[in-house]
Design a protein around this motif. Structure first.
Motif, PDB file in Angstrom:
ATOM      1  N   THR A 183       0.705  -1.219  -0.047  1.00 34.95           N
ATOM      2  CA  THR A 183       0.210  -0.013  -0.022  1.00 34.95           C
ATOM      3  C   THR A 183       0.918   1.293  -0.119  1.00 34.95           C
ATOM      4  N   PRO A 184       0.386   2.327  -0.341  1.00 37.02           N
ATOM      5  CA  PRO A 184       1.222   3.570  -0.451  1.00 37.02           C
ATOM      6  C   PRO A 184       1.900   3.737   1.048  1.00 37.02           C
ATOM      7  N   LEU A 185       3.168   3.938   0.915  1.00 33.35           N
ATOM      8  CA  LEU A 185       4.180   3.818   2.244  1.00 33.35           C
ATOM      9  C   LEU A 185       4.293   5.301   2.629  1.00 33.35           C
ATOM     10  N   SER A 186       3.755   5.325   4.128  1.00 38.09           N
ATOM     11  CA  SER A 186       3.923   6.445   4.983  1.00 38.09           C
ATOM     12  C   SER A 186       4.879   5.871   6.240  1.00 38.09           C
ATOM     13  N   VAL A 187       5.593   6.783   6.650  1.00 38.52           N
ATOM     14  CA  VAL A 187       6.431   6.328   7.936  1.00 38.52           C
ATOM     15  C   VAL A 187       5.737   6.455   9.008  1.00 38.52           C
ATOM     16  N   THR A 188       4.893   5.490   9.380  1.00 37.99           N
ATOM     17  CA  THR A 188       3.984   5.430  10.569  1.00 37.99           C
ATOM     18  C   THR A 188       4.391   4.418  11.475  1.00 37.99           C
ATOM     19  N   PRO A 189       3.678   4.357  12.721  1.00 35.49           N
ATOM     20  CA  PRO A 189       3.786   3.428  13.591  1.00 35.49           C
ATOM     21  C   PRO A 189       3.796   2.012  13.202  1.00 35.49           C
ATOM     22  N   THR A 190       3.002   1.589  12.224  1.00 40.27           N
ATOM     23  CA  THR A 190       3.022   0.386  11.434  1.00 40.27           C
ATOM     24  C   THR A 190       4.211   0.027  11.055  1.00 40.27           C
ATOM     25  N   VAL A 191       4.844   0.908  10.232  1.00 43.80           N
ATOM     26  CA  VAL A 191       6.168   0.604   9.650  1.00 43.80           C
ATOM     27  C   VAL A 191       7.295   0.207  10.720  1.00 43.80           C
ATOM     28  N   GLU A 192       7.276   1.075  11.773  1.00 41.67           N
ATOM     29  CA  GLU A 192       7.947   0.930  12.769  1.00 41.67           C
ATOM     30  C   GLU A 192       7.739  -0.418  13.548  1.00 41.67           C
ATOM     31  N   ILE A 193       6.674  -0.850  13.940  1.00 42.61           N
ATOM     32  CA  ILE A 193       6.249  -2.207  14.262  1.00 42.61           C
ATOM     33  C   ILE A 193       6.870  -3.348  13.637  1.00 42.61           C
ATOM     34  N   ALA A 194       6.527  -3.064  12.121  1.00 41.25           N
ATOM     35  CA  ALA A 194       7.074  -4.106  11.274  1.00 41.25           C
ATOM     36  C   ALA A 194       8.478  -4.384  11.268  1.00 41.25           C
ATOM     37  N   LEU A 195       9.203  -3.459  11.466  1.00 41.84           N
ATOM     38  CA  LEU A 195      10.592  -3.168  11.321  1.00 41.84           C
ATOM     39  C   LEU A 195      11.291  -3.872  12.610  1.00 41.84           C
ATOM     40  N   GLU A 196      10.544  -3.558  13.705  1.00 43.29           N
ATOM     41  CA  GLU A 196      10.945  -4.188  15.175  1.00 43.29           C
ATOM     42  C   GLU A 196      10.672  -5.449  15.123  1.00 43.29           C
ATOM     43  N   GLN A 197       9.426  -6.143  14.571  1.00 46.68           N
ATOM     44  CA  GLN A 197       9.011  -7.434  14.639  1.00 46.68           C
ATOM     45  C   GLN A 197      10.249  -8.144  13.628  1.00 46.68           C
ATOM     46  N   PHE A 198      10.424  -7.638  12.466  1.00 42.69           N
ATOM     47  CA  PHE A 198      11.353  -8.239  11.619  1.00 42.69           C
ATOM     48  C   PHE A 198      12.756  -8.498  12.080  1.00 42.69           C
ATOM     49  N   ALA A 199      13.251  -7.252  12.754  1.00 34.30           N
ATOM     50  CA  ALA A 199      14.638  -7.136  13.345  1.00 34.30           C
ATOM     51  C   ALA A 199      14.618  -8.450  14.510  1.00 34.30           C
ATOM     52  N   HIS A 200      13.566  -8.531  15.139  1.00 32.43           N
ATOM     53  CA  HIS A 200      13.434  -9.528  16.250  1.00 32.43           C
ATOM     54  C   HIS A 200      13.665 -11.023  15.549  1.00 32.43           C
ATOM     55  N   HIS A 201      12.891 -11.098  14.491  1.00 30.10           N
ATOM     56  CA  HIS A 201      12.926 -12.367  13.806  1.00 30.10           C
ATOM     57  C   HIS A 201      14.155 -12.724  13.301  1.00 30.10           C
ATOM     58  N   ALA A 202      14.905 -11.693  12.952  1.00 28.77           N
ATOM     59  CA  ALA A 202      16.323 -11.637  12.286  1.00 28.77           C
ATOM     60  C   ALA A 202      17.069 -12.281  13.185  1.00 28.77           C
ATOM     61  N   CYS A 203      17.084 -11.814  14.381  1.00 30.53           N
ATOM     62  CA  CYS A 203      18.186 -12.265  15.508  1.00 30.53           C
ATOM     63  C   CYS A 203      17.810 -13.499  16.035  1.00 30.53           C
ATOM     64  N   LEU A 204      16.463 -13.995  15.825  1.00 24.46           N
ATOM     65  CA  LEU A 204      16.366 -15.514  16.566  1.00 24.46           C
ATOM     66  C   LEU A 204      16.647 -16.345  15.364  1.00 24.46           C
ATOM     67  N   ASP A 205      16.503 -15.993  14.286  1.00 22.88           N
ATOM     68  CA  ASP A 205      16.943 -16.860  12.875  1.00 22.88           C
ATOM     69  C   ASP A 205      18.411 -16.999  12.530  1.00 22.88           C
ATOM     70  N   GLY A 206      19.131 -17.439  13.332  1.00 28.78           N
ATOM     71  CA  GLY A 206      20.643 -17.764  13.466  1.00 28.78           C
ATOM     72  C   GLY A 206      21.298 -16.559  13.541  1.00 28.78           C
ATOM     73  N   ASP A 207      20.737 -15.503  14.659  1.00 31.13           N
ATOM     74  CA  ASP A 207      21.592 -14.333  15.002  1.00 31.13           C
ATOM     75  C   ASP A 207      22.004 -13.547  13.698  1.00 31.13           C
ATOM     76  N   GLN A 208      20.890 -13.420  12.949  1.00 38.60           N
ATOM     77  CA  GLN A 208      21.221 -12.489  11.785  1.00 38.60           C
ATOM     78  C   GLN A 208      20.621 -11.105  12.105  1.00 38.60           C
ATOM     79  N   ASN A 209      20.564 -10.274  11.096  1.00 35.75           N
ATOM     80  CA  ASN A 209      20.260  -8.849  11.004  1.00 35.75           C
ATOM     81  C   ASN A 209      19.537  -8.265   9.755  1.00 35.75           C
ATOM     82  N   LEU A 210      18.783  -7.152   9.963  1.00 34.15           N
ATOM     83  CA  LEU A 210      18.082  -6.676   8.743  1.00 34.15           C
ATOM     84  C   LEU A 210      19.387  -6.092   8.011  1.00 34.15           C
ATOM     85  N   VAL A 211      19.564  -6.192   6.799  1.00 36.62           N
ATOM     86  CA  VAL A 211      20.710  -5.899   6.017  1.00 36.62           C
ATOM     87  C   VAL A 211      20.343  -4.929   4.580  1.00 36.62           C
ATOM     88  N   GLY A 212      18.868  -4.579   4.543  1.00 34.53           N
ATOM     89  CA  GLY A 212      18.566  -4.092   3.775  1.00 34.53           C
ATOM     90  C   GLY A 212      17.036  -4.028   3.194  1.00 34.53           C
TER      91      GLY A 212
END
Length: 234
Positions: free
Chosen positions: A74-103
């Motif tokens: 959907t049309p992107l705006s920098v909202t709390p929804t995006v922040e929540i998504a990135l927070e959950q993504f980063a947590h998932h990456a850390c749990l998945d073999g100690d990785q990171n968001l890289v792009g």
């Protein structure tokens, strides 16, 4: 507008604006899983911007991308929804073999648009600032070349034409720039384009692809996409 499954992108090879120091040279290696998910996300929403995050590991100047996490269509705006998504993504990456968001990856809705809009640049900067050594990239989907890549799947060698344009924010620069050659290359796992073509032919695969927008509409839908992972494992 090219193949009806994907109607965005542009012709023309990505090139650097000019010669750059080899200290900026990097290789971005994409796994089959990452490539297939971002390609499916782009194909599922051919008339909208499809944005997602890249998970992986920083190895010196190089990046190893192991997974793609679809975020919005959907049309992107920098909202709390995006922040929540990135927070959950980063947590998932850390749990998945100690990785990171890289792009991140982006498939623009308009044919010929292979840049990053202002809001996408903000998201890219957030990911970059949190990445190890601020080593992060943006991959923009060129649909014309992606369709070509999916048509040329007989080769068992590494696909040279993968339909992805590499962008980086170099040094202290304030803008994200298209790079290539001495500044960076994208390498895709040899099986990735063949697997993507096979799943493109499956209505179940397209329906199974879930982004964070879909998850917000129905929390039972999993943005980690275990269904796609299962199809790739067969």
């Amino acid at each position: 507008r090219g193949d009806p499954a994907i109607r965005r992108g542009a012709a023309g090879d990505p090139v650097a604006d000019g010669p750059r120091s080899t200290r900026f040279a990097m290789k971005v290696s994409l796994s089959e899983r990452a490539y297939v998910k971002l390609a499916l996300h782009a194909a599922k929403h051919p008339t909208r911007d499809a944005l997602g995050a890249l998970v992986g590991r920083v190895k010196g100047e190089d990046l190893e991308v192991t997974d793609a996490l679809p975020m919005t269509h959907t049309p992107l705006s920098v909202t709390p929804t995006v922040e929540i998504a990135l927070e959950q993504f980063a947590h998932h990456a850390c749990l998945d073999g100690d990785q990171n968001l890289v792009g991140l990856y982006l498939a623009n809705e308009r044919l010929g648009n292979v840049g990053l809009g202002p809001n996408v640049c903000v998201v890219a900067d957030v990911i970059r600032n949190a990445a190890p050594n601020k080593n992060a990239v943006a991959l923009v989907v060129d649909a014309v070349k992606l369709n070509d890549a999916l048509d040329a799947t007989e080769s068992t060698t590494e696909p040279k034409n993968h339909g992805l344009i590499l962008m980086r924010r170099l040094g202290d620069g304030s803008t994200w720039e298209t790079v290539g050659g001495q500044s960076g290359t994208v390498v895709v796992e040899p099986s990735a384009t063949r697997s993507a073509k096979a799943l493109f032919a499956s209505p179940d695969a397209m329906r199974s692809l879930v982004d964070f927008d879909d998850h917000l509409d129905d929390p039972a839908r999993d943005w980690r996409n275990p269904g796609v992972d299962g199809m790739l494992a067969k």
